[in-house]
Structure formats: C-alpha cells, structure tokens
Write a protein that holds these residues in place. Structure first.
Motif, short mmCIF file in Angstrom:
data_model
loop_
_atom_site.label_atom_id
_atom_site.label_comp_id
_atom_site.label_asym_id
_atom_site.label_seq_id
_atom_site.Cartn_x
_atom_site.Cartn_y
_atom_site.Cartn_z
N TYR A 57 -99.58 70.48 11.98
CA TYR A 57 -99.13 69.83 10.75
C TYR A 57 -99.40 68.33 10.78
CZ TYR A 57 -96.62 74.21 11.33
OH TYR A 57 -96.30 75.52 11.59
N GLY A 58 -100.27 67.91 11.68
CA GLY A 58 -100.65 66.52 11.78
C GLY A 58 -99.66 65.70 12.60
N HIS A 59 -99.95 64.41 12.68
CA HIS A 59 -99.10 63.48 13.44
C HIS A 59 -97.92 63.01 12.59
CE1 HIS A 59 -102.09 62.84 16.71
NE2 HIS A 59 -102.98 63.03 15.75
N ASN A 60 -96.74 63.04 13.18
CA ASN A 60 -95.54 62.48 12.56
C ASN A 60 -95.33 62.94 11.12
OD1 ASN A 60 -94.41 60.67 14.68
ND2 ASN A 60 -96.40 59.66 14.50
N PRO A 61 -95.35 64.24 10.85
CA PRO A 61 -95.09 64.69 9.48
C PRO A 61 -93.72 64.21 9.01
CG PRO A 61 -95.06 66.54 11.03
CD PRO A 61 -95.57 65.36 11.78
N PRO A 62 -93.65 63.53 7.89
CA PRO A 62 -92.40 62.87 7.46
C PRO A 62 -91.17 63.77 7.43
CG PRO A 62 -94.22 62.07 6.15
CD PRO A 62 -94.77 63.20 6.98
N PRO A 63 -91.21 65.01 6.89
CA PRO A 63 -89.98 65.81 6.87
C PRO A 63 -89.45 66.11 8.27
CG PRO A 63 -91.63 66.73 5.40
CD PRO A 63 -92.32 65.72 6.24
N LEU A 64 -90.36 66.30 9.21
CA LEU A 64 -89.94 66.60 10.57
C LEU A 64 -89.42 65.36 11.26
CD1 LEU A 64 -91.75 68.98 9.67
CD2 LEU A 64 -92.53 69.15 12.04
N LYS A 65 -90.07 64.22 11.02
CA LYS A 65 -89.62 62.97 11.62
C LYS A 65 -88.22 62.61 11.13
CE LYS A 65 -91.66 59.10 10.38
NZ LYS A 65 -92.66 58.00 10.33
N ARG A 66 -87.98 62.81 9.84
CA ARG A 66 -86.67 62.49 9.29
C ARG A 66 -85.59 63.37 9.91
NH1 ARG A 66 -85.22 58.16 8.12
NH2 ARG A 66 -83.62 58.71 9.64
N ALA A 67 -85.89 64.67 10.05
CA ALA A 67 -84.91 65.58 10.66
C ALA A 67 -84.62 65.19 12.10
CB ALA A 67 -85.45 67.01 10.59
N LEU A 68 -85.66 64.79 12.84
CA LEU A 68 -85.48 64.40 14.24
C LEU A 68 -84.67 63.12 14.35
CD1 LEU A 68 -86.12 64.73 17.25
CD2 LEU A 68 -88.30 63.57 16.84
N LEU A 69 -85.00 62.11 13.53
CA LEU A 69 -84.27 60.84 13.59
C LEU A 69 -82.80 61.04 13.21
CD1 LEU A 69 -86.92 58.42 12.05
CD2 LEU A 69 -86.23 58.60 14.45
N ASP A 70 -82.55 61.83 12.20
CA ASP A 70 -81.15 62.10 11.80
C ASP A 70 -80.39 62.76 12.94
OD1 ASP A 70 -81.65 61.02 9.32
OD2 ASP A 70 -81.83 62.96 8.29
N TYR A 71 -81.02 63.70 13.61
CA TYR A 71 -80.38 64.41 14.71
C TYR A 71 -80.05 63.47 15.86
CZ TYR A 71 -79.68 67.99 18.32
OH TYR A 71 -79.16 68.77 19.32
N LEU A 72 -81.00 62.61 16.22
CA LEU A 72 -80.78 61.67 17.31
C LEU A 72 -79.73 60.62 16.95
CD1 LEU A 72 -84.46 61.11 18.49
CD2 LEU A 72 -82.73 62.57 19.55
N GLU A 73 -79.75 60.18 15.69
CA GLU A 73 -78.81 59.14 15.27
C GLU A 73 -77.36 59.62 15.28
OE1 GLU A 73 -80.43 57.95 11.54
OE2 GLU A 73 -81.88 56.55 12.46
N ARG A 74 -77.15 60.92 15.15
CA ARG A 74 -75.77 61.43 15.20
C ARG A 74 -75.43 61.99 16.59
NH1 ARG A 74 -78.24 65.34 11.69
NH2 ARG A 74 -78.33 67.43 12.61
N ASP A 75 -76.21 61.56 17.59
CA ASP A 75 -75.96 61.96 18.98
C ASP A 75 -76.03 63.47 19.18
OD1 ASP A 75 -75.66 59.31 19.83
OD2 ASP A 75 -73.52 59.31 19.39
N GLY A 76 -77.00 64.09 18.56
CA GLY A 76 -77.20 65.51 18.80
C GLY A 76 -77.57 65.78 20.24
#
Length: 420
Positions: A57-76
């Motif tokens: 799906y290419g490099h840094n696909p935006p929907p996946l990046k957003r999901a990952l950042l949200d997860y890390l930001e809430r200490d998943g």
C-alpha cells in the motif's frame, strides 16, 4: 540526472558485508510517501521494489499512519508477547470479517514470530507434528526464507550454501514449466510416491508458492495448482501455500491461491499483512490441525501490537470492497503491455507475471543487473531475481497511480534498452 555521492562511510566501516540492497542503491534515504522515496539530498526515486513486497500500500499510507500515531499517543501496548490486547482483538475481528468469512476460509490464526521465515518454520513444524513424518516436498527455484528449516525448502544454491550445515528432510520436485512441457505434470512425483523402491519417504506436506518471486517470477498455472492439491489429498500430504510475498493483494485477490479455487491446509502470510512495513506474520491452518500444546511454539516478538493496529486499518481501508483488486487487474494489463513491447526488442527475452508482480527475463544474465543500476540513475528502484539474477522484477505498490505507473515503466524500458 546527477546523483550526489552520499556519505556512506559509517555503513562501510561498521555494517556487515552481508548488506545487499544498499549496494545497488548507493544513497542514504531519508523519507518516503506513497510510491516515492527521497534521499538526504532531496533526490526522489519511484519505488517499484515496495520493500520486497512489504509495502503493498506504499510508504506511510495516511489512514494507517494516523491509526498508529493515535495508538501510540494513548500509550497503547507495544509489546505483549501473546497476551490478549485490544489491538490483537481488533485485528482478529477485522481479519475474520473482511478476509476469512467472505472467502469461507475456516482457518485458525497463529502468530509465530515477526518475520516470514518464522511463519514457514511454524508451518513445517506443525505439518510434521500432525502427520508424524519428517519429509517436506518443495519445488525448484523456490524461496521460503533464510533460517535453516526454510532454507531446506529453498532452491537457490547460493542461499542454501550459507547454512553451513546439511539441509535435510526435504525433497525437491519440478515447478510448473520447469520441464518445458516435455513431461506430464507431476509424472516424476507420482511415480516416486507410488513406488516402494523409490527411496522417497512418505512426505508430511508439500510447500509451494503460486508465483515464485525470488525464483524469477515463475507463475504456476491454476490447473497445475489444482492438480497439486488433488495429488496431496490422494497421498495424505498437507498442502502449504507460502503467500508471504504474493499475498495481501499482490496478484489481485487477497490470497494468491484464490484464482485457482483451492483451499490449502496451511497458509503463511507476512510482509504486507501489517500494511505499514512493521514486522508481523501469520500461520493459518485448518482447525483440525491445531494440535499445538500451549507454549509448544513461541517467541518473544509474536505479538506486535502496533502492527496489529496498522494491519486492521489496512484491511478496513483497502479490503472492505473490491476497488483495489480491480485497480490491480487494470494495472496488470498496463505492465504486461509494456513488457511485451520491451521483450519484442530484445532477442531471447521473455516476460511473465500476475497482478502487480512481473518479470522480464533477459538472455544475458548480466543485462538485468545493468538495467537495475541504470534505472537507479534515472530515478527508479527495482530489483533482479532468478537463480542468476537474470530477471528484471517489477513490484510497484498496489496503490501506485496511473501516471506513476506509466512513468516508471518508461524508465524501466529505457534502462533495459540503454544497457543491452
């Protein structure tokens, strides 16, 4: 285009001589988005390598990046071994609902470790445990990984030699087209299985790639795969499909074996299953094969929670309908037409492929390497494959745009022509 010589000193001084891809692409990459990579000097490269199939799906696909950042930001949870987590539950539910159920696949899911070879090792180990036999049948030009069990079912002599020990408990059979149509399919295999004097111990399983990527983009016919599945049933052997590079939509459908209409007993999946280049692998198998004892096969990194998050997001984004599969089929026609035209100008060449993985085999084995180096100079990344690195291998991201695809194919054609 002028390439500024990068500062590679620290890599040459400290990194092992085993490094490979970086030798063909001597620059230092800094960022990437979609179908493009950019080095530290600002030079852009169109990526028809796609992380060896890890970036469908290419490099840094935006929907996946957003999901990952949200997860890390809430200490998943980032590391949980095989503990139950919300991230794992989310992936399993999404995988069940969008992949398994629509295809009526009954598989149990095992997380054996983070890489493709971990999934292959688990598959081989499980097959031997279920059947109580040691022999695994693999095919000429196969590639299944770099750990010892996976190397034993790999065909490439150079890679096998790196093991340093004998690689046993396997038998190699001819892949589709290997005998150039001079003998009926599976004639040798059937004869050995039926002859008590053949010396072939009854195999536990057969492992196969529907398209051999590293082996030279060798494409098995659907009828060959169906005949193999029937042979396995007749002789009480499990059928393992290695879908590590060709799965997750690379050939069009989510699984590469769907076109043939077969249901393997065991399937290995990795590379693009996380959707983001994060390490994750699956070993899928029929429920009746789930004979593991708790902890009998484990590993510290078998629960990559950030990868579960991006994997679930990838399935939601790209597999809730058939738009990506339809686009892949359309792009396949474009690639095939370009390679047909290229092959027509180079005597002794041949092209083959499925979906978004294609190869151009050139008469002079050194020609493919020269073309890859020239393509890099022109701003395109692709690798070579085959036993003699004689095949130009094109694997653009499935999300490549029509303009990007046309641009990359023009560069590839120019590189092949200029280095003939």
């Amino acid at each position: 285009m002028t390439i500024t010589p990068p500062g590679l000193g620290v890599f040459e001084a400290l990194e092992s001589e085993v490094r490979s891809y970086c030798r063909g692409w001597p620059t230092v990459f800094e960022r990437a988005r979609g179908s493009w990579m950019v080095d530290e000097h600002g030079t852009s490269y169109l990526d028809f390598f796609a992380g060896a199939g890890s970036l469908n799906y290419g490099h840094n696909p935006p929907p996946l990046k957003r999901a990952l950042l949200d997860y890390l930001e809430r200490d998943g949870v980032t590391h949980g071994l095989d503990m139950s987590t919300r991230a794992k539950r989310g992936f399993l539910e999404t995988f069940r609902d969008l992949v398994l159920r629509p295809r009526e696949l009954p598989y149990k899911v095992m997380f054996p470790g983070p890489t493709g070879t971990n999934a292959v090792e688990a598959a081989l180990k499980l097959a031997r445990k279920v059947k109580g036999r040691g022999t695994i049948v693999s095919f000429t030009n196969a590639f299944h990984g770099m750990s010892l069990g996976s190397l034993a079912v790999t065909g490439n002599a150079f890679k096998r030699a790196g093991a340093g020990v004998p690689l046993g408990h396997t038998t190699t059979m001819p892949y589709d087209h290997y005998m150039d149509g001079k003998t009926p399919d599976f004639l040798w295999f059937e004869r050995l299985l039926g002859d008590r004097g053949s010396g072939l111990d009854q195999p536990a399983a057969v492992i196969v790639e529907t398209v051999q990527g590293e082996g030279g983009v060798n494409v098995a016919r659907p009828e060959w795969l169906r005949a193999l599945a029937r042979l396995c049933r007749r002789h009480d052997m499990l059928l393992i499909v290695d879908d590590i590079q060709m799965g997750c939509g690379r050939t069009g459908a989510f699984f590469s074996f769907e076109e043939a209409g077969i249901t393997p007993d065991i399937v290995t999946v990795s590379k693009s299953i996380s959707g983001y280049g994060l390490p994750l692998s699956l070993c899928l198998f029929r429920p009746e094969l789930d004979v593991w004892e708790p902890g009998e096969h484990n590993g510290t990194f078998r629960g990559n929670n950030p990868a579960f998050v991006t994997a679930a997001a990838a399935l939601d984004t790209y597999w809730s309908d058939d738009a990506l599969a339809r686009q892949t089929r359309a792009h396949a026609q474009t690639i095939e037409a370009a390679l047909r035209d290229t092959a027509a100008h180079h005597s002794g060449s041949a092209y083959r492929g499925r979906g978004m993985v294609w190869g151009l085999e050139l008469a002079d084995p050194r020609h493919a390497g020269r073309a890859a180096r020239r393509a890099f100079e022109l701003g395109l990344l692709f690798e070579t494959s085959g036993a003699h690195c004689q095949v130009v291998k094109l694997m653009p991201p499935l999300t490549v745009t029509t303009d990007e695809l046309d641009h990359g194919l023009r560069i590839a054609q120019r590189a092949v022509h200029e280095t003939a």
